[in-house]
Design a protein around this motif. Structure first.
Motif, PDB file in Angstrom:
ATOM      1  N   HIS A  78       0.843  -1.195   0.000  1.00 56.92           N
ATOM      2  CA  HIS A  78       0.000   0.000   0.000  1.00 56.92           C
ATOM      3  C   HIS A  78       0.874   1.240   0.000  1.00 56.92           C
ATOM      4  O   HIS A  78       1.857   1.298   0.733  1.00 56.92           O
ATOM      5  CB  HIS A  78      -0.887   0.042   1.252  1.00 56.92           C
ATOM      6  N   ILE A  80       0.783   5.264   0.812  1.00 59.26           N
ATOM      7  CA  ILE A  80      -0.054   6.185   1.583  1.00 59.26           C
ATOM      8  C   ILE A  80       0.522   7.601   1.494  1.00 59.26           C
ATOM      9  O   ILE A  80       1.735   7.798   1.647  1.00 59.26           O
ATOM     10  CB  ILE A  80      -0.106   5.748   3.069  1.00 59.26           C
ATOM     11  N   GLU A  86      -4.939   6.690   0.754  1.00 58.85           N
ATOM     12  CA  GLU A  86      -4.247   5.667  -0.040  1.00 58.85           C
ATOM     13  C   GLU A  86      -4.088   6.144  -1.481  1.00 58.85           C
ATOM     14  O   GLU A  86      -5.019   6.672  -2.089  1.00 58.85           O
ATOM     15  CB  GLU A  86      -5.019   4.336   0.008  1.00 58.85           C
TER      16      GLU A  86
END
Ligand SMILES: [Zn+2]
Length: 616
Positions: A78, A80, A86
């Motif tokens: 992920h 961020i 996100e």
């Protein structure tokens, strides 16, 4: 100049004209479930420009030449933004994630699995985390010069300690690197380590062990390590300036470790399933090999490996020197430190020489060409069958045999005044020592032409150097070892003279006979008779064959030159007959002359002392 003034001047140099120090890339490793062999990584990339952030995972690892595709063990990725939202991520190829639109900073979270304790991969379990960086970190293209910080968080309920060549940070659990090259070259052992220090010639050495032995096992072992460090220091005349202030041996001697050693700039990782108490000499052999690399390859570095490319295989035609000469110096240093007697040393040399002289591969590839095979052979895996037994010789052994020849030739032509030690020192003075203005990089890597030029210098004879390289490095000749070894009172001879032989054919029981399980070597009677992989040998010389011992029993009835009839079944099921003309077993051994019924003379004794005696 006063000390204070020096310090100020150095700081000014390091900082340079800009007053703004660029923010480091910050990594954090956590271990929520070490028993399941994965860690959580959080990596923050600050002060990004516009343009896509290209996150990469290494495909190669310094010192191991095959491709590994470490991205295969990474998941749950992920990206961020600074505000916690996100970001969308693209997958341009198997080894990367690209963040097309982002703000000033991006934090990447991911999980990575690793369960192999060795010099290349990542290993996490309930006892420790053994972290080779290329197998563990996601990095960003274009940020190679950024410093980085690494924060390690112990699993719940335990307190692990990190050991590494990385610089110490603001806490015992924070480490720092000046740039990406140095970070990648810096494995970290995070676990219940025992650390011992010693000093040699004003340099500090640390030996860290994660092992199953006792404190006194380690105590005694580190004393032996120090002897090796002293003997190898004497070869070069000095130790490199280790940038963190010391050199660190990182040992994992654990039942579940793989046998390995990996060199780094200011440290080495040594892993083994053997313990100090039971495998002492083998472990010291790895120490001797890897520590020699602190000069040879880490600083005396081929141009082909500088800088190391993490995205493709790194091909070098100089591994016969970088690895082969190191392979030779391991047993030399062990002998000088008093751990190998002459017969054991000779047996080690015999492995190098026999592997080169007897292998059919030397008819098809030179030492340079063997070096270029490393991306396939060094940690590479092949699903398909290869013909390597016939076409490849390990550049460790090939190069080791070249080192032995060169050492003996130099000693022989100068009555012992010049040796391979002088050659290594010349390489160090010109290519190793001056090259450390940027940590993690080498300023004056060498080419093959440089390596030849240093030999011309040391020998004082450019035409000798040209001839040596033409024959043994670019060409496929092998030196006359029997002649070269005699001044040292060592005899090179057939190990099993007169024994009838058809090749070192490996066999496996199957069905009604013995199946051939590796390609017969091209220079053997078995090959000449047409036998090959998967053929099942049923009968030799009228005798039914059920075991390898049955074959040896038949051969014992014969002499080299005899022909025997072989009945076999090929892979299609056809029954066939061929005839094999047996040869004499060519296996070689090197032994001290006094074990052959001869006597060792004064000049041979002196040769041995200069060659293998302690330096101090
Ligand atoms: Zn090596």
């Amino acid at each position: 100049m006063s000390r204070v003034f020096v310090a100020v001047a150095v700081v000014a140099l390091l900082v340079g004209p800009s007053t703004h120090a660029v923010a480091p890339v910050a990594y954090r490793f956590r271990f929520p479930e070490p028993q399941h062999h994965w860690m959580q990584v959080d990596a923050t990339f600050p002060e990004l420009g516009s343009g896509p952030l290209e996150l990469r995972v290494s495909r190669s690892s310094p010192g191991r030449y095959a491709l590994h595709d470490f991205a295969k063990n990474i998941w749950d990725v992920h990206a961020i933004a600074a505000d916690g939202s996100e970001l969308s991520v693209a997958r341009p190829d198997p080894s990367g994630w690209t963040v097309p639109n982002h703000g000033d900073a991006v934090t990447v979270h991911y999980k990575v699995f690793g369960d192999r304790v060795d010099g290349t991969y990542l290993a996490i379990d309930s006892t420790h985390a053994h972290i080779n960086m290329p197998a563990a970190i996601v990095w960003a293209r274009g940020l190679d010069d950024r410093p980085s910080t690494l924060t390690l968080v112990s699993p719940k309920g335990v307190q692990w300690q990190p050991v590494s060549q990385l610089h110490r940070g603001s806490s015992p659990f924070e480490l720092t690197a000046p740039n990406l090259q140095y970070l990648m070259d810096s494995p970290v052992e995070f676990g219940p380590v025992s650390v011992r220090d010693f000093m040699v010639d004003g340099r500090k050495f640390r030996f860290s062990a994660h092992h199953t032995g006792t404190a006194s096992d380690l105590e005694g072992f580190v004393k032996d390590v120090e002897k090796i460090v002293r003997q190898e220091g004497a070869i070069f005349g000095e130790y490199p300036a280790y940038e963190p202030g010391d050199y660190t041996f990182v040992a994992d001697y654990l039942p579940y470790a793989f046998s390995d050693g990996m060199e780094h700039r200011n440290s080495t990782v040594m892993t083994s399933p053997g313990a100090i108490r039971t495998h002492r000499l083998e472990l010291l052999d790895t120490v001797a090999h890897e520590f020699f690399h602190a000069w040879n390859v880490e600083r005396i570095r081929p141009r082909s490996l500088e800088p190391f490319d993490f995205e493709r295989p790194n091909m070098s035609a100089e591994l016969w020197l970088a690895e082969g000469f190191t392979q030779y110096y391991g047993p030399v240093a062990l002998s000088r430190a008093g751990f190998l007697d002459l017969a054991s040393f000779a047996a080690e040399m015999d492995e190098l020489v026999a592997a080169t002289v007897l292998a059919p591969g030397r008819d098809v590839r030179s030492a340079e060409e063997m070096s270029r095979m490393a991306p396939f052979t060094d940690g590479g895996t092949a699903n398909d069958r290869t013909n390597w037994p016939n076409t490849v010789i390990s550049y460790y052994r090939y190069g080791g045999a070249i080192a032995l020849a060169l050492d003996l030739i130099l000693r022989g032509r100068t009555e012992g005044r010049v040796s391979l030690d002088d050659y290594m020192r010349a390489m160090w003075r010109t290519h190793g020592k001056p090259g450390a203005t940027r940590e993690g990089y080498v300023d004056r890597p060498y080419t093959i032409a440089d390596a030849e030029a240093r030999l011309a210098e040391v020998s004082g004879d450019p035409s000798f150097a040209r001839d040596f390289f033409a024959r043994y490095v670019h060409g496929r000749e092998v030196a006359e070892y029997a002649k070269l070894l005699l001044p040292a009172g060592l005899v090179l001879r057939r190990e099993r003279p007169g024994r009838a032989w058809w090749g070192d054919v490996s066999l496996d029981h199957r069905g009604g006979g013995l199946r051939i399980t590796s390609p017969p070597l091209a220079n053997t009677p078995a090959y000449a008779s047409g036998l090959d992989l998967d053929d099942e040998v049923r009968q030799i010389d009228g005798t039914r064959i059920d075991s390898a011992e049955d074959i040896q029993a038949v051969f014992r009835r014969h002499r080299p030159g005899d022909r025997v009839r072989v009945v076999y079944v090929d892979r299609t099921g056809r029954a066939l007959t061929t005839s094999v003309t047996l040869a004499e077993d060519p296996e070689l051994e090197i032994v001290p002359v006094e074990t052959t019924g001869g006597t060792v003379n004064e000049s041979q004794k002196q040769f041995r002392r200069h060659w293998l005696g302690a330096a101090k």
